[in-house]
Write a protein that holds these residues in place. Structure first.
Motif, mmCIF file in Angstrom:
data_model
loop_
_atom_site.group_PDB
_atom_site.id
_atom_site.type_symbol
_atom_site.label_atom_id
_atom_site.label_comp_id
_atom_site.label_asym_id
_atom_site.label_seq_id
_atom_site.Cartn_x
_atom_site.Cartn_y
_atom_site.Cartn_z
ATOM 1 N N GLU B 95 0.833 -1.213 0.000
ATOM 2 C CA GLU B 95 0.000 0.000 0.000
ATOM 3 C C GLU B 95 0.865 1.259 0.000
ATOM 4 O O GLU B 95 0.521 2.253 -0.640
ATOM 5 N N ASN B 96 1.980 1.229 0.734
ATOM 6 C CA ASN B 96 2.900 2.366 0.701
ATOM 7 C C ASN B 96 3.418 2.609 -0.709
ATOM 8 O O ASN B 96 3.504 3.748 -1.171
ATOM 9 N N LEU B 97 3.772 1.533 -1.392
ATOM 10 C CA LEU B 97 4.291 1.668 -2.755
ATOM 11 C C LEU B 97 3.200 2.144 -3.704
ATOM 12 O O LEU B 97 3.433 2.983 -4.580
ATOM 13 N N ASP B 98 1.990 1.618 -3.503
ATOM 14 C CA ASP B 98 0.881 1.987 -4.369
ATOM 15 C C ASP B 98 0.541 3.470 -4.198
ATOM 16 O O ASP B 98 0.323 4.192 -5.176
ATOM 17 N N PHE B 99 0.509 3.921 -2.948
ATOM 18 C CA PHE B 99 0.275 5.333 -2.652
ATOM 19 C C PHE B 99 1.273 6.186 -3.438
ATOM 20 O O PHE B 99 0.913 7.129 -4.137
ATOM 21 N N HIS B 100 2.531 5.800 -3.322
ATOM 22 C CA HIS B 100 3.600 6.550 -3.965
ATOM 23 C C HIS B 100 3.425 6.580 -5.493
ATOM 24 O O HIS B 100 3.465 7.638 -6.108
ATOM 25 N N ALA B 101 3.213 5.396 -6.053
ATOM 26 C CA ALA B 101 3.113 5.308 -7.518
ATOM 27 C C ALA B 101 1.961 6.161 -8.034
ATOM 28 O O ALA B 101 2.080 6.819 -9.064
ATOM 29 N N MET B 103 0.702 8.843 -6.538
ATOM 30 C CA MET B 103 1.058 10.254 -6.384
ATOM 31 C C MET B 103 1.922 10.723 -7.567
ATOM 32 O O MET B 103 1.963 11.898 -7.887
ATOM 33 N N TYR B 104 2.640 9.792 -8.177
ATOM 34 C CA TYR B 104 3.471 10.153 -9.329
ATOM 35 C C TYR B 104 2.746 9.892 -10.638
ATOM 36 O O TYR B 104 3.370 9.890 -11.697
ATOM 37 N N GLY B 105 1.424 9.637 -10.545
ATOM 38 C CA GLY B 105 0.606 9.555 -11.748
ATOM 39 C C GLY B 105 0.879 8.348 -12.625
ATOM 40 O O GLY B 105 0.720 8.418 -13.850
ATOM 41 N N ILE B 106 1.277 7.224 -12.016
ATOM 42 C CA ILE B 106 1.548 6.034 -12.815
ATOM 43 C C ILE B 106 0.265 5.207 -12.917
ATOM 44 O O ILE B 106 -0.369 4.906 -11.903
ATOM 45 N N GLY B 107 -0.109 4.838 -14.127
ATOM 46 C CA GLY B 107 -1.365 4.123 -14.368
ATOM 47 C C GLY B 107 -1.364 2.720 -13.789
ATOM 48 O O GLY B 107 -0.328 2.169 -13.456
ATOM 49 N N ARG B 108 -2.567 2.123 -13.695
ATOM 50 C CA ARG B 108 -2.736 0.882 -12.940
ATOM 51 C C ARG B 108 -1.841 -0.270 -13.389
ATOM 52 O O ARG B 108 -1.116 -0.852 -12.578
ATOM 53 N N THR B 109 -1.874 -0.598 -14.674
ATOM 54 C CA THR B 109 -1.116 -1.770 -15.128
ATOM 55 C C THR B 109 0.372 -1.569 -14.912
ATOM 56 O O THR B 109 1.076 -2.432 -14.387
ATOM 57 N N GLU B 110 0.823 -0.383 -15.341
ATOM 58 C CA GLU B 110 2.211 -0.008 -15.167
ATOM 59 C C GLU B 110 2.613 -0.076 -13.689
ATOM 60 O O GLU B 110 3.682 -0.569 -13.325
ATOM 61 N N ARG B 111 1.688 0.409 -12.868
ATOM 62 C CA ARG B 111 1.931 0.490 -11.433
ATOM 63 C C ARG B 111 2.156 -0.894 -10.834
ATOM 64 O O ARG B 111 3.127 -1.137 -10.124
ATOM 65 N N GLU B 113 2.983 -3.579 -12.237
ATOM 66 C CA GLU B 113 4.210 -4.185 -12.751
ATOM 67 C C GLU B 113 5.442 -3.638 -12.047
ATOM 68 O O GLU B 113 6.318 -4.382 -11.611
ATOM 69 N N ARG B 114 5.490 -2.311 -11.941
ATOM 70 C CA ARG B 114 6.674 -1.701 -11.324
ATOM 71 C C ARG B 114 6.782 -2.059 -9.849
ATOM 72 O O ARG B 114 7.875 -2.270 -9.334
ATOM 73 N N ILE B 115 5.628 -2.115 -9.171
ATOM 74 C CA ILE B 115 5.654 -2.469 -7.748
ATOM 75 C C ILE B 115 6.202 -3.879 -7.597
ATOM 76 O O ILE B 115 7.048 -4.152 -6.737
ATOM 77 N N ARG B 116 5.741 -4.783 -8.483
ATOM 78 C CA ARG B 116 6.236 -6.153 -8.419
ATOM 79 C C ARG B 116 7.753 -6.160 -8.646
ATOM 80 O O ARG B 116 8.505 -6.835 -7.937
ATOM 81 N N ALA B 117 8.201 -5.357 -9.604
ATOM 82 C CA ALA B 117 9.625 -5.343 -9.940
ATOM 83 C C ALA B 117 10.479 -4.809 -8.788
ATOM 84 O O ALA B 117 11.497 -5.408 -8.435
ATOM 85 N N VAL B 118 10.053 -3.685 -8.192
ATOM 86 C CA VAL B 118 10.901 -3.124 -7.127
ATOM 87 C C VAL B 118 10.854 -3.998 -5.872
ATOM 88 O O VAL B 118 11.854 -4.118 -5.163
ATOM 89 N N LEU B 119 9.711 -4.630 -5.624
ATOM 90 C CA LEU B 119 9.641 -5.536 -4.473
ATOM 91 C C LEU B 119 10.611 -6.697 -4.654
ATOM 92 O O LEU B 119 11.285 -7.113 -3.712
ATOM 93 N N ALA B 120 10.679 -7.202 -5.886
ATOM 94 C CA ALA B 120 11.601 -8.301 -6.156
ATOM 95 C C ALA B 120 13.039 -7.816 -5.991
ATOM 96 O O ALA B 120 13.885 -8.501 -5.427
ATOM 97 N N LEU B 121 13.306 -6.601 -6.461
ATOM 98 C CA LEU B 121 14.653 -6.057 -6.385
ATOM 99 C C LEU B 121 15.155 -6.002 -4.947
ATOM 100 O O LEU B 121 16.307 -6.333 -4.670
#
Lengths: 254, 313
Positions: B95-101, B103-111, B113-121
């Motif tokens: 939820e913290n990551l989603d809030f952030h994404a 706030m930076y105007g990143i759309g749902r699908t992109e969001r 995906e990126r959340i999954r990627a950074v969590l894995a990182l």
């Protein structure tokens, strides 16, 4: 567009936090319920001077307690920026590329919603105590008043939060600003009972018009016409909102 | 165009000059370190560059945008990991990551995906749905670093990224930072008071002390400027003739005696150890032990500021 999204996101955060912290909800409802129950039962049989004939004290009191509920929860919602600052989350909000106005509006949207939920719960709890169940139109009018009260006092909370360094001044604000606002508003007894030298203060209190308006639309008894209450309260809310946004914009968050 | 250009930046709090007319540039794609003790003005500098504090004097551009007049353009191009935790502990990591994404105007699908990627990182995928309140300090730090990357910033600010972390987590985080810098070309500006961190991670380091930049260069050059490696020779016999012989060698920068041992500053020390032992032999002195120490940024810091970094400001 991004600002609208930001308002929605900030609102959603408040919702998640509110509904996750069940004990906080119960805790904040405690005070208005006890005020309502003990004052209501305690003064039920005595005649409180100044209350118009035809309505009993509980009926007179309920709109006041509604106003109190909104007052406390929304001032707290505004001032809770201090907690975000204390726990660092304010920085996360402030480095985001969204306008400061959107941040203020998001907080107001969130705080107004949670305040409204509490207000409606109190209204429902008052019915078994003898408060007449409002019709649809009076209910919607009451919701409008509650939202206006919330907007005004969330903004007031923001003004304080923007001018305070840390959370230590919080109880000062609660005891020396919020409680007087409550007691001056005519929530517990008619404003006209106050000594003449206190009356100007009561009329400068936004909550006076909020309580009077709620009383007008819910019980049909009020000092001013609900329309006048609505206009004056709206003016207060706009003024406080502008001031709140102005101070918030200027406060440094690091 | 440099990623960051700072000119005469100053911040005064009451009577305290926290940052005192500093100027520097950070090149695109660089890992740049601000090294200094607590209270040196590192965080204040970062706060100004990330638009959270207004400078008292001076100017700076981040990604070509002025930090006072074009705050939103700065904010759009940076990621920040603050020194103090800046997470909502009542929300889950995701939820913290989603809030952030959002706030930076990143759309749902992109969001998603990126959340999954950074969590894995940052290896938090399996704990993403736990409340942040239940996270350990290291997990919170990793979550914050993940969050700073979601919007794919051009420039990443890291304020004491590994403060209070255990050695293993610290090395992990260094690895993430290097990977990001190499593979995505993210410019990184970090503050630290860990010498090793500045030394191993940064392309260039500015030593900041009492609000001013004392020196600025690559870690190698800063250390070379000290003149060489520190060598200690423990000997049996008379030190005097050997000292005389050593003082004549061009690559010996400094020679002295301390508690019965010979201490030397020697250019490229390890290559000259055989010559040192040979010199001792011809002076009739037996060498019983040799100690060579590469100079650290700590030595640089002591030389530049006259204090150890642990003594503070």
């Amino acid at each position: 567009m991004r600002d609208l999204t930001a308002i929605a996101v900030l609102w959603q955060r408040e919702m998640i936090r509110f509904f996750r912290a069940k004990s906080r909800v119960v805790g904040t409802l405690g005070m208005p319920i006890f005020f309502l129950a003990f004052l209501g039962f305690g003064f039920q049989t005595s005649s409180v001077p100044g209350i118009p004939a035809g309505i009993d004290y509980v009926t007179f009191l309920v709109p006041g307690i509604l106003g109190m509920t909104i007052l406390f929860s929304s001032t707290f919602a505004g001032i809770s920026v201090l907690w975000d600052r204390e726990f660092g989350f304010l920085k996360e909000i402030m480095v985001a590329p969204v306008s400061r106005t959107a941040i203020v509006l998001g907080r107001i949207a969130g705080g107004a919603t949670t305040s409204l939920v509490q207000g409606v719960l109190i209204l429902l709890l008052a019915v078994p105590m003898g408060f007449p169940l409002p019709g649809v139109v009076p209910f919607l009018a009451a919701v409008a008043f509650m939202l206006l009260i919330a907007a005004a006092f969330i903004s007031l909370g923001l003004i304080f939060a923007s001018n305070m360094k840390d959370i230590h001044g919080f109880s000062l604000v609660m005891n020396f600003v919020v409680f007087p606002i409550f007691f001056l508003s005519g929530a517990l007894f008619p404003v006209e009972n106050l000594p003449a030298w206190l009356l100007p203060l009561a009329y400068a209190d936004p909550l006076t018009y909020g309580v009077d308006g709620l009383r007008g639309v819910l019980t049909g008894v009020s000092s001013f016409s609900p329309l006048l209450d609505f206009v004056i309260l709206s003016a207060f809310a706009l003024l406080l909102l502008a001031l709140g946004a102005w101070f918030f914009e200027r406060s440094e968050s690091a | 165009m440099p990623a960051i250009r700072v000119e005469g930046l100053t911040k005064v709090f009451g009577t305290l000059v926290a940052v005192d007319h500093i100027s520097f540039e950070v090149a695109d794609g660089e890992i740049f370190g601000l090294l200094g003790p607590n209270g040196a003005g590192k965080t204040t500098t970062i706060s100004m560059l990330t638009t959270l504090l207004t400078p008292t004097e001076g100017t700076a551009e981040v990604a070509g945008a002025d930090i006072v007049r074009a705050r939103d353009r700065v904010r759009e191009q940076i990621g920040v990991v603050f020194q103090e935790p800046a997470l909502d502990t009542n929300l889950t990591g995701r939820e913290n990551l989603d809030f952030h994404a959002r706030m930076y105007g990143i759309g749902r699908t992109e969001r998603e995906e990126r959340i999954r990627a950074v969590l894995a990182l940052v290896e938090l995928s399996d704990r993403a749905d736990a409340l942040v309140a239940e996270y350990s300090g290291g997990m919170k730090r990793r979550l914050e670093i993940a969050r700073g990357l979601i919007q794919h910033p051009r420039i990443l600010f890291l304020d004491e990224p590994t403060l209070g972390l255990d050695a293993q987590t610290r090395r992990h985080i260094w690895e993430y930072i290097r990977t990001l810098n190499r593979e995505r070309g993210v410019t990184v500006i970090l503050t630290t008071h860990y010498m090793e961190e500045a030394d191993r991670l940064c392309d260039r380091v500015a030593i900041i002390d009492r609000g001013r930049i004392a020196v600025l260069d690559t870690p190698e050059k800063l250390k070379e400027a000290l003149g060489g490696d520190a060598i200690t020779l423990s000997i049996e016999g008379d030190a005097e003739p050997l000292l005389k012989a050593l003082a004549g060698l061009p690559w010996v920068k400094q020679a002295g005696v301390a508690s019965g041992a010979i201490t030397l500053t020697v250019e490229q020390g390890e290559r000259h150890i055989p010559a040192l032992i040979a010199a001792a032999g011809s002076a009739g002195v037996a060498v019983t032990a040799v100690n060579l120490r590469k100079p650290s940024l700590e030595d640089v810091f002591i030389q530049v500021t006259g204090r150890s970094i642990r003594e503070g400001a």
